[in-house]
Design a protein around this motif. Sequence first.
Motif, PDB file in Angstrom:
ATOM      1  N   VAL A  50       0.874  -1.173   0.000  1.00 14.98           N
ATOM      2  CA  VAL A  50       0.000   0.000   0.000  1.00 14.98           C
ATOM      3  C   VAL A  50       0.908   1.218   0.000  1.00 14.98           C
ATOM      4  O   VAL A  50       1.660   1.456   0.948  1.00 14.98           O
ATOM      5  N   THR A  51       0.886   1.968  -1.076  1.00 14.55           N
ATOM      6  CA  THR A  51       1.825   3.078  -1.198  1.00 14.55           C
ATOM      7  C   THR A  51       1.308   4.341  -0.530  1.00 14.55           C
ATOM      8  O   THR A  51       2.079   5.130  -0.010  1.00 14.55           O
ATOM      9  N   SER A  52       0.008   4.531  -0.536  1.00 14.86           N
ATOM     10  CA  SER A  52      -0.518   5.758   0.043  1.00 14.86           C
ATOM     11  C   SER A  52      -2.030   5.640   0.198  1.00 14.86           C
ATOM     12  O   SER A  52      -2.658   4.743  -0.382  1.00 14.86           O
ATOM     13  N   ALA A  53      -2.580   6.552   0.977  1.00 17.10           N
ATOM     14  CA  ALA A  53      -4.039   6.627   1.122  1.00 17.10           C
ATOM     15  C   ALA A  53      -4.418   8.077   1.338  1.00 17.10           C
ATOM     16  O   ALA A  53      -3.662   8.842   1.938  1.00 17.10           O
ATOM     17  N   ALA A  54      -5.557   8.452   0.831  1.00 16.81           N
ATOM     18  CA  ALA A  54      -6.030   9.826   0.999  1.00 16.81           C
ATOM     19  C   ALA A  54      -7.490   9.788   1.432  1.00 16.81           C
ATOM     20  O   ALA A  54      -8.278   8.999   0.909  1.00 16.81           O
TER      21      ALA A  54
ATOM     22  N   TYR B 131     -11.195  12.406  -0.290  1.00 21.32           N
ATOM     23  CA  TYR B 131     -10.712  12.686  -1.642  1.00 21.32           C
ATOM     24  C   TYR B 131     -11.188  11.563  -2.566  1.00 21.32           C
ATOM     25  O   TYR B 131     -11.132  10.397  -2.164  1.00 21.32           O
TER      26      TYR B 131
ATOM     27  N   TRP C  19      -3.888   3.676  -2.734  1.00 16.83           N
ATOM     28  CA  TRP C  19      -3.023   3.310  -3.849  1.00 16.83           C
ATOM     29  C   TRP C  19      -2.282   2.020  -3.476  1.00 16.83           C
ATOM     30  O   TRP C  19      -1.618   1.958  -2.430  1.00 16.83           O
TER      31      TRP C  19
ATOM     32  N   GLN D 246      -1.882   6.565   7.981  1.00 15.28           N
ATOM     33  CA  GLN D 246      -1.968   7.789   7.188  1.00 15.28           C
ATOM     34  C   GLN D 246      -2.685   8.862   7.983  1.00 15.28           C
ATOM     35  O   GLN D 246      -3.726   8.605   8.591  1.00 15.28           O
TER      36      GLN D 246
ATOM     37  N   SER E  26      -0.934  13.173   0.526  1.00 19.53           N
ATOM     38  CA  SER E  26      -0.708  11.741   0.327  1.00 19.53           C
ATOM     39  C   SER E  26      -1.172  11.269  -1.041  1.00 19.53           C
ATOM     40  O   SER E  26      -1.028  10.095  -1.372  1.00 19.53           O
TER      41      SER E  26
ATOM     42  N   ILE F 210       9.877   0.576  -1.718  1.00 17.20           N
ATOM     43  CA  ILE F 210       9.602   1.982  -2.023  1.00 17.20           C
ATOM     44  C   ILE F 210      10.724   2.837  -1.442  1.00 17.20           C
ATOM     45  O   ILE F 210      11.059   2.700  -0.265  1.00 17.20           O
TER      46      ILE F 210
END
Lengths: 173, 543
Positions: free
Chosen positions: A71-75, A78, A87, A171, B110, B156
């Motif tokens: 999991v690279t990111s979360a928003a 949005y 993501w 996050q 993010s 990453i």
Amino acid sequence: MKTPPLFIFRKVSRKRSGISPVIATTIILAITIVLGISLWSFANSGVSTATETYANVVEEYGKFTSDRFVVTSAAFDYPNPDDMVVWIYNSGKFDTNIQTVIVTCKGTCSASFIPLQLTGPDLLSGDMTIASHTLKDLRFDSSAKSEVFTPGETYQVQVVSETGAFQTIYQKE
Amino acid sequence: MDKKPNYSHRFASRRGVGAIIGGVILAGILLTTVLVYFISILNNEKTRTSLEIQAQQDDRQKATETFRVERDLLVSGGNIDIGIENNGPIPLIASQMLVYCELGCSNPASQPMQTTSLSKVLNPGDNDAESAGGGMLIADNNHRYRVDVISERGNIVSSITCTVKSDGTCSEDSTGGGPPPPCISCAVNEGIIQGTGSLVLDFKAFGAIYPDLGSRGGVPQKGWEVRVSSPYGSATGYPAYDIPAELNTVLVEKLRNFDSSGNNIVISRNTGLVVNVGKATSGQPDPNYICYADTTNKQFFAYDESNPARRVQVRATALDAAPDEGWVELYFCSTSPHTTSLNWHPDAKFNNINGIFMIARGTFLGSGSEYAQTIPYQAIQVGKSAAGNKPSLIACLYKTNSGTACPAVNANDDSTTTLIYNALRSNMEAGTVPGTPVGTTYVHVNTITTNPYHVTWVYPDGIFRELTPSGGATVTPPLQNIGIQIPRGNSNDTDGSTTDIGSYCTSQYVVGGKVYFTVMVEDNFDLNSYRNAYYMTWRMDCS
């Protein structure tokens, strides 16, 4: 010594002449073979079931070990309020089917925030399948979950795949 | 007494045989079934074990994989260049690049503002560049950006952030920013290697390009100009230990970066060669500052470290890197930083010997901290002062004893069919250069300066031999030629072979299938021990 009456031998003699030893042996063999086949079928069925079950377990285990994603990111909030985007990069050799995304508050809202469980029907569009070596954003509409994301709070986002593999990130909203 | 028939014995025998046969069959069936079961279980166990091994290998490879993402010092055109360097022991594939706007953008920090699929295969030690930002980065002092790279194994790695100032530079690279403090011990530790710092020079590649690159000559050079062979690659130019005087000259050097911080170094414009040391108190030669050489279009440009297209980046090289890895060429051509208009030319102010120091300055690309190093250098010897910005001594190599004047110094070696500057390895070994067995090649000098002349052949291993007789050769009109035999053997005459010049056709000396030798022509010393020197390149084609 007194010999038995002759008619007795005749009677015995008639009974023995009703079935020959060959036929008797054949019948016995047939019964044995039928019983044997039945026994083999029974045993084979049991063994097949056991081995097939185990093979399925091994196959599932293989899917689990080869199911790799990050999991690279979360928003949050949005692209729209109460929406959420995660993501995910599939680093495995096969497609990954995401089963659910669980969001838990790890900040001051941890007591009041009911963990969200987002699944396929909550997607704004698309599906939960991520092809091998690709990055995909899963966009959920969480407005129906009656929970709101609070700015400044930290949330734990746990992504669980169909095989049971999971990845977690934290996050801040 | 009557004998009774034994019926019981007959029936018992039959029952026994049937039971044995049946028992054997049943036992066989049971054993076979159990065997099949165990074989199936074993096969599944084998599969499970192989899956576990594969998973462990994947985990181990993912843990072993390491790489770095360096961002550039400058945002230009809405983009920032990044370098992805595999500094781990196994190859990797950079699969995705994500650009985040951490500060100043309306979207969440993010949320990647740009995602780009990559497919960069990087072997250990490889470094590849990529432009990030999609033209969307804003330089206004308020926007902060970060670039992430995801490898195919799922690792990453992030670059350090860049808060873009209005001039396009990153505020983190100046004092008070986010990058880690300079590695104080780095230069000291690596100084052991060369005594002074992390940049290591290839002294064998030191050379000078002449004359007037940009307006007359070009890079790479041919024929009239000289190429110096090096074990680490091809440097262009004269051997710089003896160069013509007062002619616009570009000094060339190769170096690589052994800094233990693992950061690349961007060389800055104030890097230069200092030759103004010595006894003389006036009229000292100017420093020679770095220029940017466009070797493709054969041009020099003013060096500009803020412009990625006009600067040199020396990427970090491991201490155990291959001998030919990580080298970059530096060109020094100007007496003023950031210009090419003020050409540098050597002159003989110090009794023919000019000591050189290289002052290397730069910036670590990863951390933005400054780097500087002073490298003591070899001296150069400058020839006699020339008149009219042309060398007093001009020479060339001819196939015949014709007495034809040498063409202009900027002409190519194939401008006249009677010129000869190269030969096949087989012909050189056979002595059939320029044609007949043990043929004679002629050094022509345009203007007779001072007799006698010496012609010296310099091997790529640095060893030389004189091709003219002891005491030199006298040049007389009208032919003004010196007959020489192109050597057939290598620099070692004690190995029993005098026809083994092809032994230089090894990876240590070959550049593009060719090996380069130097032919040096010098006239006699004058009363002040000054002399003219002229250099030419001889090329041997290995196949």
